[in-house]
Design an enzyme around this catalytic site. Structure first.
Site, PDB file in Angstrom:
ATOM      1  CG  HIS A  41     -28.334  -3.569  41.236  1.00  0.00           C
ATOM      2  ND1 HIS A  41     -27.079  -3.283  40.784  1.00  0.00           N
ATOM      3  CD2 HIS A  41     -28.362  -3.143  42.521  1.00  0.00           C
ATOM      4  CE1 HIS A  41     -26.372  -2.718  41.755  1.00  0.00           C
ATOM      5  NE2 HIS A  41     -27.132  -2.618  42.821  1.00  0.00           N
ATOM      6  CG  HIS A  80     -25.095 -11.340  33.449  1.00  0.00           C
ATOM      7  ND1 HIS A  80     -23.925 -11.501  34.142  1.00  0.00           N
ATOM      8  CD2 HIS A  80     -25.089 -10.059  33.018  1.00  0.00           C
ATOM      9  CE1 HIS A  80     -23.242 -10.370  34.127  1.00  0.00           C
ATOM     10  NE2 HIS A  80     -23.930  -9.469  33.445  1.00  0.00           N
ATOM     11  CD  GLU A  81     -27.350  -8.304  30.555  1.00  0.00           C
ATOM     12  OE1 GLU A  81     -27.668  -7.251  31.144  1.00  0.00           O
ATOM     13  OE2 GLU A  81     -26.170  -8.575  30.234  1.00  0.00           O
ATOM     14  CG  HIS A  88     -27.019  -6.109  35.156  1.00  0.00           C
ATOM     15  ND1 HIS A  88     -26.109  -5.588  36.052  1.00  0.00           N
ATOM     16  CD2 HIS A  88     -26.292  -6.722  34.195  1.00  0.00           C
ATOM     17  CE1 HIS A  88     -24.882  -5.890  35.632  1.00  0.00           C
ATOM     18  NE2 HIS A  88     -24.972  -6.582  34.514  1.00  0.00           N
TER      19      HIS A  88
HETATM   20 ZN   LIG Z   1     -23.481  -7.449  33.280  1.00  0.00          ZN
END
Ligand SMILES: [Zn+2]
Length: 684
Positions: free
Chosen positions: A482, A475-476, A479
């Site tokens: 991104h 998940h991180e 990010h």
């Molecule tokens: Zn998040």
């Protein structure tokens, strides 16, 4: 006349980054440096703003909008290091500074957004925007900038501006206090146990608890702490109902223990100030103000998503609870089924239904292998690769440093990762940037970092993760991608600078690749035998994915609905905790499930402003991620190159350069509906 105490920003290690790989030289940074450098950087930024605002020439994109975007570099630099330290490696000196710096920063940025001459120049450009022949990204930045000024009070009279600045400053201080109170409650509580108290606990948890006890000066004993990576498995596995109850009460009472660290009054004051701020700016509620520039746009749209999900989740949780009670009765318990029983019996039910327990999976989820898996998926999808550099000083010696490379071998940026829990780190997992990536001016390469709170293994042993922790890592890292893959020109729309209900798409979408069979086969290897996870175990793990969805959706959605209830009303409630209880009552919240984040420790919405009236965003993004991954599944290839390229271009590289709806539709060809998400959660 030179000022004797002035800091030379062009030479100071906090602002002029001369360390290896273009990082700051962390070996030359002392805690005592921050204060003076902050003051100098604030002054320098004020001077830059004054130059822009006082320019006698007609406003142009270059002399106004671009100058504004590129200004404050020294302040950005010192801030990014400071906030990294404040979250990942704090101490009393940093905390004291935080209390001092938060209101200063708030005053500084309020003054900029209320600078009338500056706004007049932005307004002039905005009024002429059609004649300026801007490309779509520059036009969007101009429109967003103008709107931000207006939302920050640029059109208020002098009295209104003064009041708004005071509100912002107070909110900022209160947010800091909230976070520090929470950290204190989490740090100060530990339940020390002896070997006789560990019935049911798996080895990984015992060693994490032993490490936690040793860190707190009780070598040879075992500590239950309020870190999620210890609390959750403890309440899942401990056979000791009395201890589960003690831990549950401590965990759900964080921030509500009376005394100096109690957050009740902090919350009451914050809600009151937020309601006043919304009114001042002409919005019906604080939620209306916060949602104005999101993908959802209104509280009504949020409820349109959450309400049907809530109903389904309640039904699912109710039917799950019948089974859990049965198990409890079979186990000979004649106590009334309670909130501290749920995880415990849910784990028993999982073992019964799927014939494996979480602890069986853990030896296959080695931190280092899961990191490799994260990197390899990024290489397959987007062509970038990662090269670790040893011996580079950062804020803490546990942090690892990677150079991110493009397909042609050129350097794209840096990725830093700090994986292990320690008392100086706040709980949770997050991504942030020391520097964001953009093309404007001389351009900037991204320096992105991830912070995790995995239990540190004893010296010489491999760190093992739970499935949830492995997901968090993906998940991180989503990010982080991104931030690292960004291709935009303007800093204010670079990387993760997108609306809150869009920002979780790249992260939640990335989680899907953890359980792609080819990824597990290669990377989920047993810590001692090196053998891949047996197919039967993989199948059971995948089948178990929707298990417990009733509980998980109820605890999440309750928090999202309470957040919305606080903020979507014109007046703040006088007694937030009573309001929380009444809201849950109205929602028919099961007494046996606690909110994932109760009000006094709901850091997402009170330790700063990040997710206020925005906790729903995780689920909004989940609607998007379920639908987006379905696009890959529909092609039969989880790494479909054409689709991966559309994903890179329109989502991971595009930042906030376009409206999120437009970006999503460009990737997928259509907008999604909540059905894919509810199906993914097993609620349909
Ligand atoms: Zn998040």
């Amino acid at each position: 006349m030179p000022m004797p105490s002035a800091v030379d920003l062009a030479a100071h290690p906090l602002t002029s980054w001369q360390g290896p790989l273009g990082l700051p030289d962390f070996t030359c940074i002392g805690d005592g440096d921050f204060s003076g450098v902050f003051d100098a950087a604030l002054t320098a930024h004020e001077a830059e703003i004054e130059t822009i605002a006082g320019n006698a020439e007609t406003p142009t994109i270059e002399n106004t909008l671009a100058a504004l975007e590129l200004g404050g570099e020294a302040l950005d630099h010192v801030s990014s290091i400071f906030w990294c330290r404040a979250g990942a490696h704090t101490n009393e000196a940093i905390q004291a500074l935080e209390r001092d710096i938060s209101p200063k920063m708030s005053r500084h940025f309020s003054a900029i957004s209320m600078n009338e001459r500056l706004f007049a120049r932005i307004d002039d450009l905005y009024q002429r925007r059609d004649a300026l022949k801007l490309d779509s990204e520059a036009l969007r930045v101009l429109e967003k900038t103008w709107k931000n000024f207006v939302r920050s009070g640029a059109k208020l009279d002098a009295e209104g501006k003064k009041r708004l600045a005071a509100i912002n400053e107070e909110l900022s201080s209160l947010g800091t206090t909230f976070g520090q109170n929470l950290l204190a409650d989490e740090r100060d509580w530990a339940l020390f146990l002896d070997a006789a108290d560990l019935a049911g606990l798996p080895e990984f948890l015992k060693s994490a608890m032993a490490e936690a006890a040793e860190m707190r000066g009780q070598k040879g004993r075992y500590a239950v702490t309020l870190s999620r990576s210890i609390y959750e498995p403890f309440s899942t596995f401990s056979e000791r109902r009395d201890l589960r109850e003690i831990a549950f009460r401590a965990f759900t009472m964080r921030g509500q223990n009376g005394g100096a660290t109690d957050n009740t009054a902090v919350v009451r004051d914050m809600l009151r100030l937020r309601a006043e701020k919304a009114k001042l700016l002409g919005y019906a509620s604080y939620a209306a103000l916060k949602l104005d520039d999101t993908m959802a746009k209104t509280p009504e749209a949020v409820h349109k998503l959450l309400d049907p999900v809530w109903e389904k989740a309640l039904e699912k949780a109710a039917s799950d609870q019948i089974e859990l009670r049965r198990l409890a009765a079979e186990a000979g318990s004649n106590e009334e089924f309670a909130a501290w029983d749920w995880r415990f019996y849910q784990e028993k039910l999982r073992a019964e239904k799927f014939a494996f327990d979480e602890a069986e999976l853990k030896p296959y989820l080695q931190l280092d292998r899961i990191i490799d898996a994260c990197f390899e998926v990024a290489t397959k999808l987007f062509g970038i690769s990662f090269e670790e550099k040893q011996g580079i000083a950062t804020w803490h010696q546990d942090t690892r440093v990677f150079v991110v490379k493009n397909t042609d071998g050129s350097e794209r940026g840096l990725f830093l990762a700090d994986y292990f829990a320690r008392p100086s780190k706040r709980s949770g997992a997050w991504m942030s940037a020391l520097k964001s990536g953009y093309k404007l001016g001389d351009g900037s390469k991204p320096v992105i970092y991830n912070i995790m709170n995995f239990a540190k293994p004893p010296e010489g042993e491999a760190a093992l993760l739970s499935v949830d922790e492995a997901k968090t890592l993906f998940h991180e890292f989503g990010h982080a991608l991104h931030g690292m893959l960004t291709e935009v020109t303007w800093p204010s729309v670079a990387g993760t600078s997108v609306s809150r209900d869009f920002v979780e798409l790249p992260s939640q979408l990335y989680e899907h690749w953890l359980t792609v069979p080819a990824v597990l086969e290669k990377h989920a290897l047993h810590v001692t035998t090196g053998k891949p996870m047996p197919k039967a175990l993989v199948d059971k793990m995948l089948a178990a994915r929707t298990f417990g969805a009733g509980f998980a959706t109820v605890e999440f959605t309750a928090s999202a609905l309470v957040d919305m209830a606080y903020h979507a009303r014109p007046e703040a409630p006088e007694q937030p905790l009573r309001f929380e209880a009444e809201t849950l009552e109205k929602l028919n919240m099961p007494r046996t499930i606690a909110m994932r984040h109760r009000t006094p420790h709901f850091g997402h919405i009170f330790a700063g402003d990040g997710y206020s009236a925005g906790y729903y965003s995780y689920m909004w993004s989940e609607v998007l991620d379920a639908d987006a991954f379905a696009a890959f599944e529909e092609t039969g290839d989880p790494f479909n190159p054409a689709l991966a390229e559309r994903l890179r271009k329109n989502i991971y590289a595009a930042g906030g350069s376009k409206d999120p709806e437009e970006l999503y539709t460009a990737f997928r060809g259509k907008m999604p509906s909540p059905e894919a998400m509810m199906a993914k959660r097993g609620l349909m």
